[in-house]
Design a protein around this motif. Sequence first.
Motif, PDB file in Angstrom:
ATOM      1  N   LYS A   7       2.119  -6.116 -10.695  1.00 27.65           N
ATOM      2  CA  LYS A   7       1.253  -7.396 -10.395  1.00 27.65           C
ATOM      3  C   LYS A   7       0.733  -7.798 -11.685  1.00 27.65           C
ATOM      4  CE  LYS A   7      -0.373  -5.919  -5.630  1.00 27.65           C
ATOM      5  NZ  LYS A   7      -1.570  -5.685  -5.114  1.00 27.65           N
ATOM      6  N   TYR A  28       3.289 -12.534  -0.120  1.00 29.30           N
ATOM      7  CA  TYR A  28       2.041 -12.735  -1.007  1.00 29.30           C
ATOM      8  C   TYR A  28       1.426 -14.094  -0.497  1.00 29.30           C
ATOM      9  CZ  TYR A  28       2.023  -8.705  -3.607  1.00 29.30           C
ATOM     10  OH  TYR A  28       2.060  -7.244  -3.941  1.00 29.30           O
ATOM     11  N   TYR A  62       3.761  -9.061 -13.906  1.00 29.85           N
ATOM     12  CA  TYR A  62       4.153 -10.247 -13.246  1.00 29.85           C
ATOM     13  C   TYR A  62       3.271 -11.394 -13.774  1.00 29.85           C
ATOM     14  CZ  TYR A  62       6.045 -12.963  -9.291  1.00 29.85           C
ATOM     15  OH  TYR A  62       6.609 -13.824  -8.346  1.00 29.85           O
ATOM     16  N   GLY A 118       9.732 -10.139  -8.735  1.00 33.16           N
ATOM     17  CA  GLY A 118       8.652  -9.913  -8.009  1.00 33.16           C
ATOM     18  C   GLY A 118       9.066  -8.707  -6.898  1.00 33.16           C
ATOM     19  N   SER A 119       8.204  -8.610  -5.984  1.00 35.55           N
ATOM     20  CA  SER A 119       8.680  -7.681  -4.937  1.00 35.55           C
ATOM     21  C   SER A 119       7.716  -7.646  -3.679  1.00 35.55           C
ATOM     22  CB  SER A 119       8.629  -6.136  -5.336  1.00 35.55           C
ATOM     23  OG  SER A 119       9.062  -5.125  -4.446  1.00 35.55           O
ATOM     24  N   MET A 139       4.245  -4.207  -4.741  1.00 35.26           N
ATOM     25  CA  MET A 139       3.973  -4.281  -5.803  1.00 35.26           C
ATOM     26  C   MET A 139       2.919  -3.234  -6.208  1.00 35.26           C
ATOM     27  SD  MET A 139       4.740  -8.389  -6.927  1.00 35.26           S
ATOM     28  CE  MET A 139       4.698  -8.243  -8.562  1.00 35.26           C
ATOM     29  N   THR A 147       4.302 -17.272  -7.539  1.00 36.65           N
ATOM     30  CA  THR A 147       5.436 -17.259  -6.658  1.00 36.65           C
ATOM     31  C   THR A 147       5.779 -18.790  -6.273  1.00 36.65           C
ATOM     32  OG1 THR A 147       5.215 -14.911  -6.365  1.00 36.65           O
ATOM     33  CG2 THR A 147       6.864 -16.101  -5.065  1.00 36.65           C
ATOM     34  N   THR A 198      12.941 -12.720  -4.698  1.00 36.43           N
ATOM     35  CA  THR A 198      11.853 -13.732  -4.918  1.00 36.43           C
ATOM     36  C   THR A 198      11.176 -14.386  -3.587  1.00 36.43           C
ATOM     37  OG1 THR A 198      12.474 -14.269  -7.401  1.00 36.43           O
ATOM     38  CG2 THR A 198      11.117 -15.817  -6.363  1.00 36.43           C
ATOM     39  N   THR A 239       9.193 -11.848  -2.068  1.00 39.11           N
ATOM     40  CA  THR A 239       7.675 -11.883  -2.669  1.00 39.11           C
ATOM     41  C   THR A 239       6.902 -12.975  -2.332  1.00 39.11           C
ATOM     42  OG1 THR A 239       8.924 -10.982  -4.767  1.00 39.11           O
ATOM     43  CG2 THR A 239       6.453 -11.856  -4.931  1.00 39.11           C
TER      44      THR A 239
END
Length: 199
Positions: A132, A194, A135, A123-124, A127, A169, A187, A190
């Motif tokens: 997304k 989120y 992922y 992830g990031s 994104m 995540t 990660t 991320t």
Amino acid sequence: MVFEFYPEVGLTRAELCDKISANMSDKRFQHVQNVAKSALRLAERWGYPEPRKAELAGLLHDYAKETTDETFIQLIDKYQLDPDLLNWNNNVWHGLVRIYKIQEDLGLTDPEITRAIEIHTVGSAAMSLLDKILYVADYVEDGRTFEGVDVARQLAYEQDLDAAVAYETVHTVAFLASKHVRIYPQTILTYNAYVEQLK
């Protein structure tokens, strides 16, 4: 809808599938086909304007995952990637490093697709919509049977794509922590970016 030609790699679907299947087990090939279907469905659900790219990213996301560690190490050296990558393994390499193998073998240069493939496991914090989609598609594809996958699918297809990113995540971090293994720093970023989407 299934696309029969991918100009990003100059191959028909049949030609591309032949190349992909030659680089992985039958089980993984079924998985990438499922991810491509999920990515296409998510693209249509969330209004991504280039669904062909979503499908292609799904087909390619695990390309050469079953390559030897030595090949990944050679790619890290060849492309002068972050030396810290040598401290990780295939779970990280098959996204962040394998993208260079895809570029070499298939000539893929589309930056949006390569970025989505590159970060599809870690992830990031920032994104794109395609990021997304891939992922989440990898997490909710039809072959997945883990506890909680129905919740993940409901979030992904019916409620909120950002919440689906967060759910995936959170559960990935919890799973890795339960195994007492190190978690790749990206990660964690991320997760932090989120996690509030679940409130």
